[in-house]
Design an enzyme around this catalytic site. Structure first.
Site, PDB file in Angstrom:
ATOM      1  CB  CYS A  72      -0.920   0.002   1.215  1.00 45.62           C
ATOM      2  SG  CYS A  72      -1.979   1.456   1.324  1.00 45.62           S
ATOM      3  NE  ARG A 203      -6.416  -7.640  -4.153  1.00 42.44           N
ATOM      4  CZ  ARG A 203      -5.300  -8.307  -4.426  1.00 42.44           C
ATOM      5  NH1 ARG A 203      -5.339  -9.373  -5.205  1.00 42.44           N
ATOM      6  NH2 ARG A 203      -4.135  -7.888  -3.973  1.00 42.44           N
ATOM      7  CB  CYS A 212      -6.210   3.955  -4.291  1.00 44.78           C
ATOM      8  SG  CYS A 212      -5.212   2.467  -4.521  1.00 44.78           S
TER       9      CYS A 212
END
Length: 298
Positions: A72, A203, A212
């Protein structure tokens, strides 16, 4: 009890814990417990700062709300800003953090962090036929986690009421993406050729997030390097004769190598290719806000 910090990176929110202090339960279970909204702290993911036992000395592990461990980019940014805010690293000085995408260089500040990433592991044109006959053309990008980027013709298409329903279908299109995928839609700002609007279905979160970082980075790489000149939504006409999306080229590869992305939160992330499309390292910059800290009950 264990200390936690709540933070967000351009609207992507996380719970951060210092794994060096020990965890009350396996991180996968802790993520499922803490990230549930309304019933717990609520977050898009759990960040665990860890000792590596080698160089670089610190790593950041990210767990989705469903407990899956993934890379991430926004989470890495958040952990770097936390290290600065807590006096563990000086602001503006280069820092290397281990992640599931490798050892990454960061330049952390108190409110903004830049991270250098390698070019994607893979970047390929891909088409997905959904059950109702909608054909979606996009670019699959592996940036340490899977991203499917679809470029739309204009910002208004990002406001389609069923856009996230389409994203959910793409996320679960296991014939095309056996492990599932994140889905990012991008549309150009008509007033600026270097600025794009984005929306991402994540997801693991199984919903849209306000930002994101990996999706923005994937969108930038797709726009600059995907081997096709455009990516547009195509559809067969509905019974009423209408169609969804555009059936002709609507977006071309940008000439600018510093791209600005407006996230759903209203915050902006910037991706820079310092040596042009073939840059070995690509810089991604975005804001971070530390919101609160406290103690977790056992």
């Amino acid at each position: 009890m264990i200390s936690f910090v709540k933070l967000n990176a351009a609207g992507n929110d996380f719970v951060l814990v210092d794994g060096r202090e020990g965890l009350p339960e396996p991180p996968e279970e802790l993520a499922r417990r803490l990230c549930t909204r309304r019933l717990s702290l609520g977050a898009d993911g759990l960040l665990v700062v860890e000792e590596t036992g080698e160089l670089p000395p610190l790593g950041v592990a990210h767990y989705e709300p469903d407990g899956e461990r993934t890379f991430c980019l926004n989470g890495l940014r958040g952990a770097a800003a936390w290290l600065v805010a807590t006096g563990q690293h000086p602001p503006g000085e280069a820092l290397v953090l281990r992640s599931d995408a490798g050892d990454l260089d960061a330049i952390p500040g108190r409110a903004e962090v830049s991270v250098a990433l390698p070019q994607p592991r893979s970047l390929e044109r891909r088409s997905v036929l959904l059950e109702d006959g909608l054909l979606v053309l996009g670019c699959f990008v592996d940036v340490g986690n899977p991203q499917f980027v679809v470029v739309l013709g204009e910002p208004s298409e990002l406001e389609a009421p069923d856009l996230m329903d389409r994203a959910r279908e793409l996320r679960w299109a296991v014939d095309s993406f056996p492990g599932g995928t994140n889905v990012t839609f991008a549309a150009p700002d008509p007033a600026r050729e270097d600025r794009w609007y984005v929306r991402t279905y994540e997801r693991g979160v199984e919903d849209e997030t306000l930002s994101c970082g990996s999706g923005v980075f994937a969108a930038a790489c797709a726009l600059v390097g995907c081997p096709y000149p455009e990516a547009v939504l195509l559809s067969a006409p509905s019974p009423a004769g209408a169609s969804l999306g555009r059936s002709s080229a609507a977006a071309s590869r940008p000439s600018a190598l510093r791209l600005h992305f407006a996230c759903r939160s209203g915050e902006e992330q910037v991706v820079t290719f310092p040596e042009g499309p073939n840059s070995q390292r690509v810089w991604s910059r975005g804001p971070v806000q530390l919101v609160a800290g406290g103690q977790l009950w056992p």
